[in-house]
Design an enzyme around this catalytic site. Structure first.
Site, PDB file in Angstrom:
ATOM      1  N   ASP B  71       0.731  -1.366  -0.284  1.00  0.00           N
ATOM      2  CA  ASP B  71       0.215   0.209  -0.074  1.00  0.00           C
ATOM      3  C   ASP B  71       0.923   1.089  -0.004  1.00  0.00           C
ATOM      4  O   ASP B  71       0.268   2.408   0.028  1.00  0.00           O
ATOM      5  CB  ASP B  71      -1.124  -0.006   1.335  1.00  0.00           C
ATOM      6  N   ASP B 177       4.704   4.700   7.582  1.00  0.00           N
ATOM      7  CA  ASP B 177       4.188   4.039   8.490  1.00  0.00           C
ATOM      8  C   ASP B 177       5.475   4.031   9.652  1.00  0.00           C
ATOM      9  O   ASP B 177       6.413   3.639   9.373  1.00  0.00           O
ATOM     10  CB  ASP B 177       3.774   2.741   8.268  1.00  0.00           C
ATOM     11  N   GLU B 202       1.014   9.570   9.040  1.00  0.00           N
ATOM     12  CA  GLU B 202      -0.070   8.581   8.851  1.00  0.00           C
ATOM     13  C   GLU B 202      -0.886   8.549  10.076  1.00  0.00           C
ATOM     14  O   GLU B 202      -0.353   8.904  11.128  1.00  0.00           O
ATOM     15  CB  GLU B 202       0.516   7.255   8.720  1.00  0.00           C
TER      16      GLU B 202
END
Lengths: 355, 618
Positions: B71, B177, B202
């Site tokens: 992702d 992340d 994030e």
């Protein structure tokens, strides 16, 4: 990095816990939980304070905790913050009312609105101030009526539907024990069950069953006279039993339907210099009793089995570590058996289901 | 005002595709290029037409990829080879090594299992990776004359990094992340107090309060123990690059402590791959793993042994760690096919599975799985899910903000949650703006830029040595009554006192300096000029000149103080050493010449007034 030693002892405890607990979940709310209450089977309201900032949170309880055993694959084990708001002061007690929460703190009694749908903002906002003349009052709820007060002479009610506030008629000592308590005595906590207002006296220990409309004391539970301790109490959901405990660890459960007979008594070992947060709860199923505040554990007793009288059937010791000083609060899940939530003063919130 | 623009790209509000376009100091940068794994049509890719129709090379200065999760990098080959981009792509070494592995895996599943036709090919993946330039942690990489980037450790997975980007005096940090708590196999994210103008974080787990790692591990062990206790077999499909090492250590320790005899296995392919990558990237794991690795082979355990395919048929309980993690091929799938029909058995899925894989199907409740060769398998075993992935929650985000002190914060990919309260909290507690744009929405962040001005040393010295104006009356009276401590404090506070700086601001060769007036002449190549004014006053006075000089001397001494006025000779006075008064005989009266430099304008005017009001006009 964590020290290897403490990690090892942590491992030990967790490995052992596999046998003892059906479910165990631990959260760090990064703040100090001052009180908690459920706003549904899958919703929890928490009051969290950090230094001078005070917040109230509405959390959705993880599926893992509320799902039944045969529920199949359940992935979610985390709390989700649904809504939150700032409160003006540290919250001592909260009551969930439809679409809102009533809080009691040092500034008085406030009503906050909780957003109901995902489309609204997620901020819990102040709706109105119900009372500003009492500090850290205790609350009780009956239908749409909120009772609040700090002493027998300061109890008033507020009807959330009609918005009408009124003072309770003075509660006088018309019983035979006129010497032990008077109308200015302080209240520890209150509970409203079947139209009766149960009032626990903080410094005397007695529990009065009052008719809130007339102020008349219908029944009274007397405890042996003592001085210097503070008392707390809880009432079972059906109004049939009352547990009374003092800061020295003396605990009694009385059956109101059986001549106020003591059906359970024990003496908790006190491991703290000063017990201020002692808390007793009768489970929603009415057969178990939970106790916290005397040490770092939460003890569970079975009231229905006389053989275990005095011996706890379970002791939750998950609030570990030398930083933990106090168990701030604990509560039973409203519908699930053997499921409790507890919070300590280092910001740890735990959900546990014992075997 | 200069500003930074940031736009999350993509179609749809869901989490699952990270791709953010930023414009900073005139540079266009793409942060991550992820694919949305939930869609099978064009919605899975970010909407690159937002930048321009066709090739992107001329419109982007660089692309930065934070880590190898699909992702965050899944759409990269599509972007570079099918849309078109030939510029530089930056990522860490482990990310460069691992991206192509996952991209190829995903490609295989999409094309061979789902029969997709318009997908990127293996050679496209290779071509894409040729454009990659690797960066090391804490290494400042100069991309062009003005743009520079620096990678910081993000935790989360092997090779994950947070990026600090600077163009001139503007800077931003992109987190990708990350997680703020260390675990058994990776450290926690770390960044210095860089005070960026913007922090892009994030926020997938921002409204989540996560169950502790320990409790997840406990649950993992409990599930396995319960299953083997009733004689069942447990299959744990894993990624070689995931937490398998950590899970093995955990299980090994538990088995030892509980004195369990049930066999545990890992497949050889898994061990080889994991060892290979950990060897390559040893500096990216945490201290403990590094120590373990140095002393022994990573997969050398007391109770966990290498698996042989034949063991699949053995009677009795056992636990097996096998690759691949999504059950789409290989040994883990073979074991699954064998064990699935037995309801005593269990499979524990480690986390995310791409659509089309067996893993994905069973996680969604499939009770029967069909295969190409008309084979079908009954799924009676218990399917469990256990994710150990480490993300930052609200506490982690607040920690990061507290640590790097950004001037603005932008939250991306926070699902549909409103997060109004979190934004309020950030704005309240840090007194900074917090933005939360949706996909396709641009946030414009104003940046105040500081202009660095050099002050010349002689000017500084001169200013410091100037006598400061007297303090207010109240403080000077109190200082007389206090002891030396007061004098000390006033001495200490001397450097903090404000002083007025008089100088000349010179801008030369893109630098700005303040220099003293005298230095400025030289700098600018300009000759110093002095301006002197002379006023001629004719007065109706008779008598000898010296008499007038003397009486004027007396008058001025009275008005200005004797020390200020000097008689140079019989017909000249000087005031304050710089204003001159000459008296001439000018039949029938006298002429007074008053002369001053432009700095003494005030004094000159004053003297002029005095003279004019004293003497009759001649």
């Amino acid at each position: 990095m964590e020290k290897f030693d403490s990690e090892e002892s942590d491992d030990e405890w967790f490995f052992e816990s596999i046998k003892r607990y059906e479910d165990l979940l631990m959260y760090d709310v990064q703040g100090f939980v001052t009180c908690a209450t459920f706003s549904g089977d899958d919703r929890l309201l928490l009051a969290v304070s950090r230094e001078h900032l005070h917040e109230v949170w509405e959390l959705s309880i993880p599926d893992k905790v509320v799902a039944r055993k045969d529920a199949g694959l359940v992935r979610n084990r985390d709390f989700t913050l649904l809504a939150a708001g700032y409160t003006g002061s540290l919250v001592k007690q909260m009551l969930y009312v439809s679409a809102g929460v009533v809080t009691s703190g040092s500034c008085g009694i406030y009503l906050y609105s909780i957003p109901q749908s995902k489309d609204e903002s997620d901020v819990i906002s102040l709706n109105s101030i119900l009372r500003s003349d009492v500090k850290d009052a205790t609350l009780a709820l009956s239908g749409a009526t909120v009772y609040s007060g700090t002493s027998l002479s300061s109890i008033s009610s507020f009807n959330l539907n009609s918005q009408a506030a009124s003072d309770l008629p003075e509660i006088c000592n018309n019983t035979t024990n006129s010497s032990t308590w008077g109308c200015n005595d302080m209240i520890s906590n209150m509970s409203c069950v079947s139209e009766k207002l149960f009032i626990g006296l903080r410094d005397k220990g007695n529990v009065l069953l009052c008719d809130p409309r007339t102020g008349r004391v219908a029944q009274e539970i007397v405890v042996p006279e003592s001085s210097g301790e503070t008392w707390t109490m809880d009432v079972s959901c059906d109004g049939g039993s009352v547990v009374i405990a003092n800061s020295c660890g003396v605990l009694n459960v009385f059956d109101l339907r059986n001549n106020i007979k003591s059906i359970f008594a024990t003496s908790m070992k006190v491991q703290k210099k000063k017990v201020v947060n002692h808390r007793v709860c009768i489970s929603p199923g009415d057969s178990l009793l939970s106790v916290s505040g005397y040490d770092k554990h939460i003890q569970v007793f079975n009231l229905k089995i006389p053989e275990t009288n005095g011996e706890s059937i379970f002791s939750h010791d998950g609030h570990r570590g030398h930083n933990v000083q106090n168990i701030v609060t604990h509560l039973w899940h409203p519908t699930q058996k053997k499921l409790l939530f507890s919070a300590d003063d280092t910001g740890k919130l735990q959900a546990w289901r014992f075997k | 005002m200069p500003d930074i623009k940031a736009t999350p790209l993509g179609a749809g509000q869901d989490v699952g595709r990270s791709c953010i376009l930023v414009t900073i100091g005139g540079k266009n940068i793409m942060l991550d290029c992820g694919m949305h794994m939930g869609y099978t049509d064009d919605r899975r890719f970010p909407d690159f037409s937002y930048i321009t129709e066709g090739a992107l090379t001329d419109h982007l200065d660089c692309v930065i990829i934070s880590h190898f999760h699909l992702d965050h990098c899944g759409a990269l080959p599509y972007m570079t080879e099918m849309i078109g981009y030939n510029g530089p792509i930056y990522m860490t070494q482990p990310t460069k090594a691992l991206c192509p592995v996952l991209l190829e895996d995903m490609r295989k599943v999409a094309v061979e299992r789902k029969g997709e036709t318009n997908f990127f090919t293996s050679s496209m993946i290779k071509d894409c990776m040729k454009k990659v330039i690797t960066v090391s942690l804490h290494e400042t990489v100069q991309i062009d004359g003005e743009l520079e980037i620096k990678a910081y450790y993000a935790g989360h997975v092997l090779g994950a990094a947070m990026f600090h980007i600077r163009v001139g005096s503007q800077s931003l940090v992109y987190t990708g992340d990350y997680n703020m708590t260390p675990d058994r196999h990776l450290g926690a994210a770390w960044i210095d107090k860089c005070r960026p103008d913007l922090l892009i974080s994030e926020s997938t787990y921002a409204t989540t309060i996560r169950d502790s790692k320990r409790c997840r591990e406990r649950d993992f062990l409990k599930k396995i123990h319960d299953c083997v206790d009733r004689g069942g077999k447990v299959l744990i499909p894993v990624f070689a690059l995931g937490r398998v090492q950590e899970l093995c250590i955990l299980l090994d320790t538990y088995w030892d402590r509980m004195n369990l005899k049930v066999p545990i296995y890992f497949t050889m392919g898994l061990a080889e791959t994991a060892n290979k990558y950990y060897r390559m990237f040893i500096t990216w794991t945490n201290q403990k793993i590094r120590q373990t690795f140095v002393h022994r082979n990573m997969f050398d355990f007391k109770h966990i042994k290498p698996f042989d395919k034949s063991y699949m048929d053995n009677q009795g309980p056992m636990v097996v760690f096998a690759t691949p993690g999504m059950l789409h091929a290989g040994l883990s799938l073979a074991v699954f096919k064998k064990w699935a029909p037995n309801s005593n058995n269990m499979v524990i899925m480690p986390g995310y599975c791409v659509q089309g894989t067996v893993g994905h199907k069973i996680l969604n409740g499939a009770k029967k799985v069909d295969f190409d060769n008309r084979q079908s398998v009954e799924v009676n075993l218990t399917v469990e899910y256990m994710s150990f992935s480490a993300h930052a929650d609200a506490k982690g985000i607040m920690q990061l903000i507290r640590h790097c002190e950004p001037k603005n914060v932008m939250l991306v990919h926070g699902e549909n949650a409103k997060m109004d309260f979190l934004r309020q909290k950030i704005m309240q507690e840090f007194n900074i703006n917090c933005y939360k744009p949706g996909n396709g929405e641009t946030s414009i962040i104003s940046v105040s830029s500081n202009l660095d001005v050099e002050v010349s040393l002689p000017l500084l010295k001169h200013t410091m040595s100037c006598v400061s104006p007297p303090l207010s009356a109240s403080s000077s009276s109190s200082s007389s009554s206090s002891s030396s401590s007061k004098a000390n404090t006033s001495e200490e506070s001397q450097p903090k006192k404000q002083k007025v700086l008089h100088g000349v601001l010179i801008m030369k060769n893109n630098s700005v300096r303040i220099v003293g007036v005298n230095e400025a002449w030289g700098e600018l190549g300009v000759a110093s000029h002095q301006l002197r004014f002379t006023e001629r006053i004719e007065v109706d006075e008779h008598g000898p000149v010296p008499t007038i000089t003397s009486s004027l001397h007396t008058l001025l001494s009275q008005k200005l103080g004797a020390s200020q006025v000097q008689a140079v000779n019989e017909f000249q006075l000087s005031v304050a050493d710089s204003v001159f008064i000459n008296i001439h005989d000018d039949e029938p009266g006298k002429t007074i010449l008053l002369s001053w430099t432009h700095q003494d304008e005030a004094l000159g005017s004053k003297l002029l007034d005095i003279i004019r009001s004293t003497y009759k006009k001649g």
